[in-house]
Design an enzyme around this catalytic site. Structure first.
Site, PDB file in Angstrom:
ATOM      1  N   ASP A 141     -72.843 -15.988 -83.861  1.00 52.42           N
ATOM      2  CA  ASP A 141     -72.397 -17.378 -83.999  1.00 52.42           C
ATOM      3  C   ASP A 141     -73.334 -18.087 -84.974  1.00 52.42           C
ATOM      4  O   ASP A 141     -74.318 -17.508 -85.414  1.00 52.42           O
ATOM      5  CB  ASP A 141     -72.374 -18.102 -82.640  1.00 52.42           C
ATOM      6  CG  ASP A 141     -73.670 -17.914 -81.878  1.00 52.42           C
ATOM      7  OD1 ASP A 141     -74.741 -17.862 -82.520  1.00 52.42           O
ATOM      8  OD2 ASP A 141     -73.628 -17.830 -80.641  1.00 52.42           O
TER       9      ASP A 141
ATOM     10  N   ASP B 228     -75.659 -21.442 -85.764  1.00 50.19           N
ATOM     11  CA  ASP B 228     -76.315 -22.644 -85.249  1.00 50.19           C
ATOM     12  C   ASP B 228     -76.855 -23.436 -86.430  1.00 50.19           C
ATOM     13  O   ASP B 228     -77.352 -22.861 -87.396  1.00 50.19           O
ATOM     14  CB  ASP B 228     -77.465 -22.244 -84.324  1.00 50.19           C
ATOM     15  CG  ASP B 228     -77.003 -21.291 -83.229  1.00 50.19           C
ATOM     16  OD1 ASP B 228     -76.191 -21.716 -82.391  1.00 50.19           O
ATOM     17  OD2 ASP B 228     -77.419 -20.116 -83.246  1.00 50.19           O
TER      18      ASP B 228
ATOM     19  N   ASP C 292     -88.310 -20.614 -80.600  1.00 53.07           N
ATOM     20  CA  ASP C 292     -89.002 -19.621 -79.785  1.00 53.07           C
ATOM     21  C   ASP C 292     -89.759 -18.567 -80.597  1.00 53.07           C
ATOM     22  O   ASP C 292     -90.976 -18.483 -80.541  1.00 53.07           O
ATOM     23  CB  ASP C 292     -88.056 -18.988 -78.744  1.00 53.07           C
ATOM     24  CG  ASP C 292     -86.715 -18.558 -79.303  1.00 53.07           C
ATOM     25  OD1 ASP C 292     -86.532 -18.609 -80.533  1.00 53.07           O
ATOM     26  OD2 ASP C 292     -85.839 -18.155 -78.508  1.00 53.07           O
TER      27      ASP C 292
HETATM   28  P1  ATP Z   1     -77.776 -15.054 -80.734  1.00 51.30           P
HETATM   29  O1  ATP Z   1     -76.895 -16.261 -80.869  1.00 51.30           O
HETATM   30  O2  ATP Z   1     -77.473 -13.974 -81.696  1.00 51.30           O
HETATM   31  O3  ATP Z   1     -77.924 -14.597 -79.342  1.00 51.30           O
HETATM   32  P2  ATP Z   1     -79.800 -16.893 -81.598  1.00 51.30           P
HETATM   33  O4  ATP Z   1     -81.196 -16.686 -82.113  1.00 51.30           O
HETATM   34  O5  ATP Z   1     -78.853 -17.598 -82.512  1.00 51.30           O
HETATM   35  O6  ATP Z   1     -79.261 -15.495 -81.143  1.00 51.30           O
HETATM   36  P3  ATP Z   1     -79.215 -18.943 -79.692  1.00 51.30           P
HETATM   37  O7  ATP Z   1     -79.351 -18.875 -78.230  1.00 51.30           O
HETATM   38  O8  ATP Z   1     -77.872 -19.076 -80.307  1.00 51.30           O
HETATM   39  O9  ATP Z   1     -79.967 -17.664 -80.247  1.00 51.30           O
HETATM   40  O10 ATP Z   1     -80.140 -20.137 -80.175  1.00 51.30           O
HETATM   41  C1  ATP Z   1     -80.191 -20.572 -81.531  1.00 51.30           C
HETATM   42  C2  ATP Z   1     -81.603 -20.868 -81.941  1.00 51.30           C
HETATM   43  O11 ATP Z   1     -82.125 -21.918 -81.135  1.00 51.30           O
HETATM   44  C3  ATP Z   1     -82.573 -19.724 -81.761  1.00 51.30           C
HETATM   45  O12 ATP Z   1     -82.590 -18.853 -82.858  1.00 51.30           O
HETATM   46  C4  ATP Z   1     -83.893 -20.439 -81.613  1.00 51.30           C
HETATM   47  O13 ATP Z   1     -84.388 -20.834 -82.868  1.00 51.30           O
HETATM   48  C5  ATP Z   1     -83.499 -21.689 -80.840  1.00 51.30           C
HETATM   49  N1  ATP Z   1     -83.638 -21.506 -79.385  1.00 51.30           N
HETATM   50  C6  ATP Z   1     -82.686 -21.132 -78.513  1.00 51.30           C
HETATM   51  N2  ATP Z   1     -83.146 -21.074 -77.268  1.00 51.30           N
HETATM   52  C7  ATP Z   1     -84.436 -21.443 -77.333  1.00 51.30           C
HETATM   53  C8  ATP Z   1     -85.464 -21.592 -76.369  1.00 51.30           C
HETATM   54  N3  ATP Z   1     -85.251 -21.356 -75.085  1.00 51.30           N
HETATM   55  N4  ATP Z   1     -86.674 -22.009 -76.801  1.00 51.30           N
HETATM   56  C9  ATP Z   1     -86.898 -22.262 -78.115  1.00 51.30           C
HETATM   57  N5  ATP Z   1     -85.986 -22.129 -79.056  1.00 51.30           N
HETATM   58  C10 ATP Z   1     -84.754 -21.713 -78.692  1.00 51.30           C
HETATM   59 MG    MG Z   2     -76.876 -18.185 -81.990  1.00 51.59          MG
END
Ligand code: ATP
Ligand code: MG
Length: 450
Positions: free
Chosen positions: A49, A51, A135
């Site tokens: 997805d 963001d 994170d």
């Molecule tokens: P995926 O969507 O492929 O699982 P993602 O890295 O995009 O991985 P998401 O959960 O969609 O993860 O979150 C988007 C972004 O928001 C992350 O890449 C990170 O930068 C930030 N993020 C999400 N959750 C947290 C958290 N608990 N603490 C700090 N930053 C976070």
């Molecule tokens: Mg994501």
């Protein structure tokens, strides 16, 4: 990194994500693709997805998009909805020492629990500050659709290249702020085939107890990401090794710690099947895995409350259910629709054993027959008793043959009544079925992973 130094091109982004980036820029705001969207493209993967991070506040974002929903309390976000696709837009987070300035406007607040957990994280800031609040280093990469550059604030590109999961900042503080980061470290390591750096790994076991503070609804979301992702087995093994599995399934964890190998083989097989199905783009229901996880704890409970067989099997089942379910719900809040399917799968285990008269046909028409049958195959493979293997084979054949042959199969059960089996229920099982094909264990294997 300028456009010629990185692989992120507009062609690799979803048109909706691009639209959001452009509209924010046009509105005079900064906007970047961030997180998995950039990271996965650098790794040569297709992002799950997209963001977006911006300096527009949630209300300002809402002002720009008609298809915008504001969500979240702990972490206020905008969802821009394009049919089935949702683009998540977050306002740059700031440092919490700036909190006092913003506290006055009461919607932008932060709040911490006694354990250092951030109960609210709605202090807004600049892109540099936002990067520090993310994170892992590999998640703090930003792509701009204005200058086509990738901005790397925490040496994330190097960690992408070295396949290293590394928390930004002091690991213990970051885990205390949000213990789910422990789960995220594991999830990214297994998903992206990366290693967790020594400093990021070190405090996890000791801080694992912080997971007890995570609301059950969030645990359900994390359960889906860890177990319905094609990497359930790998995540399970990691969670167990860091003492984190117990926050998902305490009753299962207890049994595993007692050395219950039957249970472990059973849940591993269920997870393997789930992974296989997902990796073949087949549908799975989380209810199946939940049903598998809790099957032996449920059986154990049934035995405990029905030592002297004073209860009818059905009553014992429902009594056990009313204990096991609420106990599990305290850890993971399982939506009602999935609880219903779990119950169906369990009840079908009994129904599938009773095949005389119209019963087999009735079970066959049950909306959850397929899940119940797959579950039976799993049990047969693990328990490996002649009765279960026979029953599984019978149902495999039943599905393969014509309606007339099915009627014959059911008659076959009747004629074999009184065969050598001793226990009262087993008399319903045939010594050998009329249409029994050369089904064997490997066949059961195949069917269960269909
Ligand atoms: P995926 O969507 O492929 O699982 P993602 O890295 O995009 O991985 P998401 O959960 O969609 O993860 O979150 C988007 C972004 O928001 C992350 O890449 C990170 O930068 C930030 N993020 C999400 N959750 C947290 C958290 N608990 N603490 C700090 N930053 C976070
Ligand atoms: Mg994501």
């Amino acid at each position: 990194m300028s456009r010629d130094q990185h692989p992120v091109s507009r062609k690799l982004l979803s048109p909706s994500a691009l639209k959001v980036l452009y509209r924010l820029n046009k509105g005079g705001y900064e906007a970047y693709l961030v997180g998995g969207g950039v990271r996965d493209i650098l790794l040569g993967l297709k992002p799950k997805d997209f963001d977006i991070a911006t300096n527009a506040t949630p209300d300002e974002i809402k002002g720009l998009f008609r298809n915008c929903r504001l969500i979240g309390r702990r972490f206020r976000l905008a969802h821009i909805v394009f049919g089935r696709e949702i683009i998540e837009v977050a306002t740059f987070r700031g440092h919490h020492d700036n909190a006092s300035k913003q506290e006055k406007s009461c919607t932008k607040t932060s709040k911490q629990s006694e354990h250092g957990m951030l109960l609210r994280d709605n202090i807004y800031g600049t892109i540099d500050e936002d990067a520090e609040r993310r994170d892992f280093t590999i998640n703090a990469l930003y792509y701009s659709a204005k200058d086509f550059k990738v901005y790397d604030f925490a040496n994330g590109v190097k960690d992408v290249e070295n396949k290293m999961i590394r928390l930004i900042g002091d690991p213990e503080t970051r885990y205390r702020e949000d213990p789910v980061r422990m789960l995220r470290a594991i999830r990214f390591a297994t998903k992206l085939d990366m290693e967790i750096s020594a400093e990021t790994k070190a405090p996890i076991k000791e801080l694992s107890t912080l997971m007890a503070n995570i609301p059950a609804a969030r645990m359900f979301e994390e359960f889906l990401k860890l177990f319905i992702s094609g990497k359930a087995v790998a995540n399970y093994e990691q969670l167990r090794s860091y003492d984190l599995f117990t926050y998902f399934f305490p009753a299962v964890d207890q049994e595993l710690n007692k050395g219950n190998q039957l249970l472990e083989r059973f849940i591993l097989l269920a997870m393997e099947n789930t992974d296989k199905r997902l990796n073949n783009n087949q549908r799975v229901t989380p209810a199946f895995l939940f049903a598998a996880m809790l099957w032996y704890p449920l059986q154990r409970y049934i035995q405990q409350i029905n030592v002297n067989n004073q209860l009818a099997p059905q009553d014992a089942f429902f009594a056990a259910l009313s204990e096991v379910m609420p106990e599990q719900q305290r850890s993971i809040s399982i939506p009602k629709r999935f609880q219903g399917v779990m119950k169906d799968i369990w009840i079908l285990q009994d129904k599938l054993a009773r095949r005389e008269g119209k019963r087999a046909f009735k079970s066959f028409e049950h909306p959850k027959f397929r899940a119940g049958y797959d579950f039976l195959l799993l049990r047969a493979e693990i328990e490996n008793t002649p009765e279960l293997i026979e029953l599984a084979r019978w149902w495999t054949d039943f599905q393969a043959v014509s309606n007339d042959a099915r009627v014959q199969m059911i008659k076959g059960i009747k004629t074999s009544t009184g065969s050598k089996r001793r226990s009262p229920r087993k008399r319903r099982k045939p010594k050998s079925t009329a249409n029994s094909s050369s089904a064997d264990n490997s066949h059961i294997n195949d069917s269960s992973s269909e």
